[in-house]
Scaffold this motif. Structure first.
Motif, PDB file in Angstrom:
ATOM      1  N   PHE A  21      43.286 -70.647  33.946  1.00  0.00           N
ATOM      2  CA  PHE A  21      42.250 -70.374  34.940  1.00  0.00           C
ATOM      3  C   PHE A  21      41.522 -69.089  34.583  1.00  0.00           C
ATOM      4  N   THR A  22      40.249 -69.088  34.848  1.00  0.00           N
ATOM      5  CA  THR A  22      39.485 -67.861  34.644  1.00  0.00           C
ATOM      6  C   THR A  22      39.599 -66.992  35.888  1.00  0.00           C
ATOM      7  N   LEU A  23      39.215 -65.749  35.765  1.00  0.00           N
ATOM      8  CA  LEU A  23      39.269 -64.823  36.881  1.00  0.00           C
ATOM      9  C   LEU A  23      38.353 -65.286  38.017  1.00  0.00           C
ATOM     10  N   VAL A  24      37.203 -65.809  37.670  1.00  0.00           N
ATOM     11  CA  VAL A  24      36.262 -66.295  38.682  1.00  0.00           C
ATOM     12  C   VAL A  24      36.863 -67.449  39.480  1.00  0.00           C
ATOM     13  N   GLU A  25      37.532 -68.378  38.827  1.00  0.00           N
ATOM     14  CA  GLU A  25      38.155 -69.504  39.528  1.00  0.00           C
ATOM     15  C   GLU A  25      39.241 -69.027  40.497  1.00  0.00           C
ATOM     16  N   ILE A  26      40.018 -68.073  40.087  1.00  0.00           N
ATOM     17  CA  ILE A  26      41.073 -67.536  40.946  1.00  0.00           C
ATOM     18  C   ILE A  26      40.467 -66.839  42.162  1.00  0.00           C
ATOM     19  N   ILE A  27      39.400 -66.078  41.959  1.00  0.00           N
ATOM     20  CA  ILE A  27      38.745 -65.388  43.075  1.00  0.00           C
ATOM     21  C   ILE A  27      38.150 -66.388  44.056  1.00  0.00           C
ATOM     22  N   VAL A  28      37.543 -67.459  43.554  1.00  0.00           N
ATOM     23  CA  VAL A  28      36.968 -68.489  44.431  1.00  0.00           C
ATOM     24  C   VAL A  28      38.059 -69.125  45.285  1.00  0.00           C
ATOM     25  N   VAL A  29      39.185 -69.434  44.700  1.00  0.00           N
ATOM     26  CA  VAL A  29      40.287 -70.030  45.457  1.00  0.00           C
ATOM     27  C   VAL A  29      40.792 -69.055  46.525  1.00  0.00           C
ATOM     28  N   LEU A  30      40.914 -67.787  46.188  1.00  0.00           N
ATOM     29  CA  LEU A  30      41.368 -66.796  47.166  1.00  0.00           C
ATOM     30  C   LEU A  30      40.380 -66.645  48.313  1.00  0.00           C
ATOM     31  N   VAL A  31      39.091 -66.690  48.026  1.00  0.00           N
ATOM     32  CA  VAL A  31      38.077 -66.595  49.078  1.00  0.00           C
ATOM     33  C   VAL A  31      38.171 -67.805  50.004  1.00  0.00           C
ATOM     34  N   ILE A  32      38.347 -68.987  49.455  1.00  0.00           N
ATOM     35  CA  ILE A  32      38.494 -70.205  50.275  1.00  0.00           C
ATOM     36  C   ILE A  32      39.726 -70.097  51.170  1.00  0.00           C
ATOM     37  N   LEU A  33      40.832 -69.622  50.621  1.00  0.00           N
ATOM     38  CA  LEU A  33      42.048 -69.453  51.428  1.00  0.00           C
ATOM     39  C   LEU A  33      41.847 -68.425  52.538  1.00  0.00           C
ATOM     40  N   ALA A  34      41.120 -67.354  52.249  1.00  0.00           N
ATOM     41  CA  ALA A  34      40.858 -66.332  53.270  1.00  0.00           C
ATOM     42  C   ALA A  34      40.005 -66.898  54.399  1.00  0.00           C
ATOM     43  N   VAL A  35      38.992 -67.689  54.059  1.00  0.00           N
ATOM     44  CA  VAL A  35      38.146 -68.305  55.087  1.00  0.00           C
ATOM     45  C   VAL A  35      38.960 -69.254  55.956  1.00  0.00           C
ATOM     46  N   LEU A  36      39.817 -70.045  55.355  1.00  0.00           N
ATOM     47  CA  LEU A  36      40.676 -70.950  56.135  1.00  0.00           C
ATOM     48  C   LEU A  36      41.620 -70.176  57.045  1.00  0.00           C
ATOM     49  N   ALA A  37      42.179 -69.081  56.546  1.00  0.00           N
ATOM     50  CA  ALA A  37      43.092 -68.272  57.362  1.00  0.00           C
ATOM     51  C   ALA A  37      42.364 -67.670  58.553  1.00  0.00           C
ATOM     52  N   VAL A  38      41.155 -67.167  58.337  1.00  0.00           N
ATOM     53  CA  VAL A  38      40.376 -66.575  59.430  1.00  0.00           C
ATOM     54  C   VAL A  38      40.045 -67.636  60.479  1.00  0.00           C
ATOM     55  N   ALA A  39      39.798 -68.853  60.052  1.00  0.00           N
ATOM     56  CA  ALA A  39      39.478 -69.927  60.992  1.00  0.00           C
ATOM     57  C   ALA A  39      40.707 -70.375  61.774  1.00  0.00           C
ATOM     58  N   MET A  40      41.888 -70.292  61.193  1.00  0.00           N
ATOM     59  CA  MET A  40      43.097 -70.813  61.838  1.00  0.00           C
ATOM     60  C   MET A  40      43.786 -69.800  62.754  1.00  0.00           C
ATOM     61  N   ILE A  41      43.625 -68.520  62.536  1.00  0.00           N
ATOM     62  CA  ILE A  41      44.354 -67.509  63.309  1.00  0.00           C
ATOM     63  C   ILE A  41      44.061 -67.593  64.809  1.00  0.00           C
ATOM     64  N   PRO A  42      42.798 -67.698  65.258  1.00  0.00           N
ATOM     65  CA  PRO A  42      42.566 -67.806  66.706  1.00  0.00           C
ATOM     66  C   PRO A  42      43.206 -69.052  67.327  1.00  0.00           C
ATOM     67  N   LEU A  44      45.924 -70.569  66.306  1.00  0.00           N
ATOM     68  CA  LEU A  44      47.374 -70.389  66.364  1.00  0.00           C
ATOM     69  C   LEU A  44      47.784 -69.406  67.445  1.00  0.00           C
ATOM     70  N   THR A  45      47.001 -68.350  67.672  1.00  0.00           N
ATOM     71  CA  THR A  45      47.361 -67.403  68.728  1.00  0.00           C
ATOM     72  C   THR A  45      47.264 -68.059  70.101  1.00  0.00           C
ATOM     73  N   GLY A  46      46.350 -69.000  70.262  1.00  0.00           N
ATOM     74  CA  GLY A  46      46.271 -69.737  71.527  1.00  0.00           C
ATOM     75  C   GLY A  46      47.539 -70.524  71.785  1.00  0.00           C
ATOM     76  N   TYR A  47      48.073 -71.160  70.744  1.00  0.00           N
ATOM     77  CA  TYR A  47      49.316 -71.918  70.888  1.00  0.00           C
ATOM     78  C   TYR A  47      50.492 -70.990  71.195  1.00  0.00           C
ATOM     79  N   ILE A  48      50.493 -69.815  70.580  1.00  0.00           N
ATOM     80  CA  ILE A  48      51.574 -68.859  70.826  1.00  0.00           C
ATOM     81  C   ILE A  48      51.539 -68.380  72.272  1.00  0.00           C
TER      82      ILE A  48
END
Length: 151
Positions: A21-42, A44-48
């Motif tokens: 993998f190139t550095l750019v591909e790894i960064i793109v995957v990390l950005v996608i994971l961060a966006v998904l995490a930001v979308a899921m946190i609210p 999940l806190t509602g369920y908690i």
């Protein structure tokens, strides 16, 4: 010596492309994971929060049922009713309700003339203040906060 070097190069040719993998591909995957995490946190806190409310409600119901059991036993013995907090042992109530913890505290209890619980104010083991009336239950994290009514 040159012949030996040529044989080595022929036996192990240069790699034309390195796989990975190139550095750019790894960064793109990390950005996608961060966006998904930001979308899921609210979500999940509602369920908690809902789970905490259910836990507090079940604990309060358990204490209320234990108090009702003790009140019914008292009423069967003396037939008076109209019991107050001083008529019940907190230790007996918590033992019957299977409640352990240092924070749990009965604050106020009243019954009608037949021994039925009409009002209960209780602090749960998690520190929530709860109130039971004949209308339903109310829960608040702090006595100064607005209560969340649960029926």
């Amino acid at each position: 010596m040159k012949k030996m070097i040529r044989r080595i190069y022929k036996k192990y040719p240069k790699r034309k492309s390195l796989k990975g993998f190139t550095l750019v591909e790894i960064i793109v995957v990390l950005v996608i994971l961060a966006v998904l995490a930001v979308a899921m946190i609210p979500a999940l806190t509602g369920y908690i929060d809902k789970a905490k409310e259910k836990t507090v409600l079940m604990e309060t119901r358990s204490v209320m049922l234990a108090l009702q059991t003790l009140s019914t036993e008292k009423y069967a013995e003396d037939g008076k009713g109209n019991y107050k907090l001083s008529d019940f042992s907190e230790e007996d109530v918590f033992k019957l309700a299977d409640i352990t913890g240092d924070v749990a505290e009965l604050k106020d209890v009243t019954t009608d003339e037949k021994g039925k619980i009409t009002f209960l104010r209780y602090t749960t083991t998690d520190g929530y203040n709860t109130t039971y009336t004949s209308v339903g239950y109310a829960v608040s994290l702090d006595s100064e906060e607005e209560e969340i009514k649960i029926k």
